[in-house]
Design a protein around this motif. Structure first.
Motif, PDB file in Angstrom:
ATOM      1  N   LYS A 216     -82.177  17.986-119.520  1.00 42.10           N
ATOM      2  CA  LYS A 216     -82.923  16.817-119.044  1.00 42.10           C
ATOM      3  C   LYS A 216     -84.312  16.753-119.661  1.00 42.10           C
ATOM      4  CE  LYS A 216     -80.459  16.246-114.717  1.00 42.10           C
ATOM      5  NZ  LYS A 216     -80.538  16.153-113.265  1.00 42.10           N
ATOM      6  N   TYR A 217     -84.961  17.919-119.815  1.00 46.09           N
ATOM      7  CA  TYR A 217     -86.291  17.950-120.422  1.00 46.09           C
ATOM      8  C   TYR A 217     -86.237  17.686-121.927  1.00 46.09           C
ATOM      9  CZ  TYR A 217     -88.050  19.888-116.043  1.00 46.09           C
ATOM     10  OH  TYR A 217     -88.391  20.084-114.737  1.00 46.09           O
ATOM     11  N   ILE A 218     -85.158  18.055-122.560  1.00 44.96           N
ATOM     12  CA  ILE A 218     -85.024  17.820-124.004  1.00 44.96           C
ATOM     13  C   ILE A 218     -84.676  16.354-124.280  1.00 44.96           C
ATOM     14  CG2 ILE A 218     -83.581  18.353-126.015  1.00 44.96           C
ATOM     15  CD1 ILE A 218     -83.458  21.226-125.014  1.00 44.96           C
ATOM     16  N   MET A 219     -83.835  15.773-123.446  1.00 45.26           N
ATOM     17  CA  MET A 219     -83.386  14.403-123.687  1.00 45.26           C
ATOM     18  C   MET A 219     -84.485  13.361-123.492  1.00 45.26           C
ATOM     19  SD  MET A 219     -80.501  14.488-124.962  1.00 45.26           S
ATOM     20  CE  MET A 219     -80.264  12.738-125.032  1.00 45.26           C
TER      21      MET A 219
ATOM     22  N   VAL B  74     -79.191   5.807-126.696  1.00 42.27           N
ATOM     23  CA  VAL B  74     -80.172   5.970-125.611  1.00 42.27           C
ATOM     24  C   VAL B  74     -79.532   5.696-124.263  1.00 42.27           C
ATOM     25  CG1 VAL B  74     -82.260   4.959-124.586  1.00 42.27           C
ATOM     26  CG2 VAL B  74     -82.206   5.501-127.012  1.00 42.27           C
ATOM     27  N   LEU B  75     -78.807   4.599-124.163  1.00 44.80           N
ATOM     28  CA  LEU B  75     -78.189   4.252-122.886  1.00 44.80           C
ATOM     29  C   LEU B  75     -77.102   5.254-122.496  1.00 44.80           C
ATOM     30  CD1 LEU B  75     -77.914   0.374-123.253  1.00 44.80           C
ATOM     31  CD2 LEU B  75     -79.587   1.682-121.928  1.00 44.80           C
ATOM     32  N   GLY B  76     -76.289   5.665-123.461  1.00 43.62           N
ATOM     33  CA  GLY B  76     -75.225   6.620-123.167  1.00 43.62           C
ATOM     34  C   GLY B  76     -75.753   7.973-122.767  1.00 43.62           C
ATOM     35  N   SER B  77     -76.736   8.481-123.508  1.00 44.07           N
ATOM     36  CA  SER B  77     -77.280   9.797-123.169  1.00 44.07           C
ATOM     37  C   SER B  77     -78.030   9.762-121.839  1.00 44.07           C
ATOM     38  CB  SER B  77     -78.181  10.306-124.290  1.00 44.07           C
ATOM     39  OG  SER B  77     -79.319   9.483-124.430  1.00 44.07           O
TER      40      SER B  77
END
Length: 142
Positions: free
Chosen positions: A44-47, A24-27
């Motif tokens: 950005k919308y997918i992540m 989570v932090l890396g992505s």
């Protein structure tokens, strides 16, 4: 009344929690805070939903560990499995067959219980006792 509770293995659970938190932090860092993906709005919308799902699983697993939830409870009368939201209780006299085997697909240990009502399969890979120890405990109570 003698009662044995088999819980999640904390070491394996904390490894999963640390891995998901790192993802989570890396992505989040690479997608939202660097210029590498600045123009890619679809990513950005997918992540965002993917990160929310991973955060949900981190909290869910953390609460299970902190609440010390038992996954399998053995008593002299029955065996109980924690199925959310309600536990499943099976009397020892209703069990026709009980076996522990390795899943060929995932390599996880599965306990299969055949009763007069049907078949129940439980994943016992992430528990604090080894599959052989669980089988010995079940046989002593049965």
């Amino acid at each position: 009344m003698k009662k044995i509770e088999i819980k999640y293995d904390k070491k394996k659970a904390f490894t999963s929690i640390a891995y998901l938190t790192f993802c989570v932090l890396g992505s989040t860092y690479f997608v939202y805070l660097t210029d590498t993906f600045a123009d890619n709005k679809v990513l950005k919308y997918i992540m965002l939903p993917l990160n929310l799902v991973m955060i949900y699983y981190v909290f869910k697993l953390t609460t299970k560990i902190l609440n010390k939830e038992s996954v399998i409870t053995l008593t002299q009368d029955e065996i109980e499995f924690q199925d959310n939201p309600t536990p499943t209780k099976i009397k020892w006299k209703d069990i026709k067959d009980l076996k522990i085997e390795e899943s060929k697909d995932s390599g996880k240990s599965l306990m299969t219980i055949t009763t007069t009502f049907g078949t129940k399969t439980i994943d016992i890979a992430g528990l604090d006792k080894k599959p052989d120890d669980i089988f010995k405990l079940v046989e002593t109570f049965r």
